[in-house]
Scaffold this active site. Structure first.
Site, short mmCIF file in Angstrom:
data_model
loop_
_atom_site.label_atom_id
_atom_site.label_comp_id
_atom_site.label_asym_id
_atom_site.label_seq_id
_atom_site.Cartn_x
_atom_site.Cartn_y
_atom_site.Cartn_z
CE LYS A 41 -3.15 0.83 3.72
NZ LYS A 41 -2.99 1.37 3.91
CB SER A 42 4.00 2.54 1.95
OG SER A 42 3.01 2.36 3.40
NE ARG A 46 6.58 6.39 0.72
CZ ARG A 46 5.10 6.43 1.72
NH1 ARG A 46 4.57 5.94 1.60
NH2 ARG A 46 5.37 6.98 3.18
N GLY A 113 -4.84 7.55 5.17
CA GLY A 113 -4.02 9.22 5.71
C GLY A 113 -2.97 9.20 5.12
NE ARG A 141 -4.86 8.40 10.93
CZ ARG A 141 -4.59 7.30 9.92
NH1 ARG A 141 -5.40 6.87 9.27
NH2 ARG A 141 -3.26 7.32 9.96
CG ASP A 339 1.21 0.08 9.53
OD1 ASP A 339 0.56 1.27 10.85
OD2 ASP A 339 0.87 0.33 8.52
CE LYS A 366 -0.18 4.30 12.87
NZ LYS A 366 0.70 5.30 11.94
NE ARG A 370 -4.61 0.30 13.04
CZ ARG A 370 -3.98 -0.04 12.14
NH1 ARG A 370 -2.54 0.10 12.20
NH2 ARG A 370 -4.49 0.37 10.74
NE ARG A 419 -2.15 -1.52 8.42
CZ ARG A 419 -1.85 -2.25 7.07
NH1 ARG A 419 -2.08 -3.67 7.42
NH2 ARG A 419 -1.69 -1.04 6.39
#
Ligand code: S3P
Length: 463
Positions: A41-42, A46, A113, A141, A339, A366, A370, A419
């Protein structure tokens, strides 16, 4: 789905239903199989952003096709990038340096986020105005962690209550470079400022106490940018760019997401006689904290076919059911597995002894709080656990089957946090009574084929 259809409004995935009160069960006694893990995902966020501002046409293979990524795609389209989907992946024609155009509508980042924080930095260096918002969870957030450093460069922003989305941001052509020292190790803060610095004359730098994930630095280099990343004499880490630099389009192959693989790894560890091979998983050392911790706990985890693709380490993970020992973790490892604490808490629940995890303050901001959500869920299934302001303690069962939810207890509250949802669903595999969660819809934000992959290894949704 055609590309013109790419938006969260019409995102439908047959594999993830929004059905409430779901629980999981085994379709045979053990888990077995070889699975490709969906794109990171990250790295996917990008890839879209950097290709979207590069000069030329980039191709991205194995992009994660989840709701959060569709948020980034839609936003970059609103800002002027051309993004099309083909059989082999995504083709992105970038706008070129300082080429983003003012969006004619609010940019809605849904639950993501990473999308909103990175885009705030990217847009801030352009002489355009933009309005950002998000879903109920994202609107709670903290966003001042990005707008406060941006203000030092002259960027004008207005957040609701000075902290939360919606945001009005006015970028400028004459902004100044920024030197920021962050108290928290956050790849989102670091990346937002590096993306800003790329388009601002002068040197923009970010210092963080511990190294957070460095995908931005690695991918900027793949797009031909010069980035410096060093450890300072005092032990902190500095990443910096000298602006203005134009990115050159390139092709990116996105490795599988270790944060998604984590759920399957722990599932194999807690179900007796299981063996899983998870192929083509990203193994960037800034992300592999969980693997090291589980190995220290006694997990049989082997890495094969290790290779480097686009500057990122990749390999296959072979995991076998194992008896786990409790672990005592300091705060220093937290950024390398930030995470993974919900699913580590599940692993710790089956270990022998009392596990302690420290330095968890960031978990409170998060997709949900969490730390609290883990504690509440563990209590609901009968675990002995404690939390403090930034720590968690879990007393494990030494491999014994756990109680599960009480008959009349409400389903585990996921707070629309993917998650938390996946962790407690899988925890149910080691419990006598089913562990119901209140909603599965959030899973589509990061792991759209979660249930499909589970079915392939021997896990199905219960009646
Ligand atoms: C991310 C960074 C981390 C992580 C998030 C993805 C990223 O957040 O929790 O899921 O892609 O940069 P922080 O930077 O807030 O720690």
């Amino acid at each position: 789905m055609s590309v013109s259809d790419i938006s969260n409004d019409n995102f439908t995935d047959n594999n993830v239903s929004g059905n409430v009160y779901c629980h999981l069960q085994l379709s045979r006694d053990y888990l077995q199989g070889q699975l490709p893990i969906p794109g990171d995902k990250s790295i996917s966020h990008r890839a879209i952003m950097l290709a979207g501002i590069a000069h030329g046409v980039s191709h991205v293979e194995n992009l994660l096709t989840s709701e959060d990524i569709f948020s980034t795609i839609t936003a970059m389209q609103q800002l002027g990038a051309t993004i099309t989907e083909s059989a082999n992946g995504f083709t992105i024609r970038g706008c070129g340096a300082l080429g983003l155009t003012a969006p004619d509508n609010v940019i809605d980042m849904g639950n993501s986020g990473t999308s909103v924080r990175l885009l705030m930095g990217l847009v801030a260096a352009h002489p355009i105005e933009a309005f950002f918002t998000g879903d109920e969870s994202l609107r709670k957030r903290p966003m001042a962690r990005i707008t406060t450093p941006l203000a030092k460069g002259g960027v004008q922003t207005k957040l609701r209550e000075d902290r939360y989305l919606p945001l009005h941001l006015k970028g400028g052509a004459d902004n100044l470079p920024i030197q920021h020292e962050s108290k928290v190790a956050s790849a989102q803060i670091k990346s937002a400022l590096l993306l800003y610095g790329l388009n601002v004359n002068g040197r923009t730098s970010v210092i963080e106490p511990t190294l957070s994930r460095n995908h931005t630095e690695i991918m900027l280099q793949s797009f031909g940018a010069e980035v410096s990343a060093v450890q300072l004499a005092d032990g902190r880490f500095e990443s910096a760019v000298q602006g203005v630099q134009e990115l050159r389009a390139t092709d990116i192959h996105v490795p599988g997401d270790i944060s998604s693989a984590a759920f399957l790894i722990v599932a194999a560890l807690i179900v007796p006689d299981s063996v899983l091979t998870l192929s083509h998983v990203g193994l960037n050392p800034t992300r592999t904290g969980l693997l090291e911790v589980l190995q220290k706990m006694g997990a049989s985890i082997e890495i094969k076919h290790q290779r480097v693709m686009g500057g990122e380490q990749v390999g296959d993970i072979i995991v076998k059911h194992s008896a786990l020992q409790a672990i005592d973790l300091g705060a220093e490892i937290a950024p390398r597995m930030i995470d993974e604490y919900p699913i580590l808490a599940v692993a710790a629940s089956f270990a022998k002894g009392v596990s302690v995890m420290r330095g968890l303050g960031e978990l409170k901001v998060k997709e949900s709080n969490r730390l609290q959500a883990i504690y509440d869920g563990l209590q609901a299934v009968g675990m002995a656990c404690k939390i403090g302001d930034d720590w968690l303690e879990v007393t494990g069962s030494n491999g014994k089957t756990l109680r599960g939810l009480d008959k009349n207890a409400p389903a585990i509250k996921t707070h629309h946090d993917h998650r938390i949802a996946m962790s407690f669903l899988l925890m149910g595999l080691g419990c006598k009574a089913p562990v119901y969660i209140d909603d599965t819809a959030s899973i589509a934000t990061s792991f759209p084929n979660f249930f499909e992959l589970l079915a392939q290894i021997g896990i199905v949704t219960g009646e």
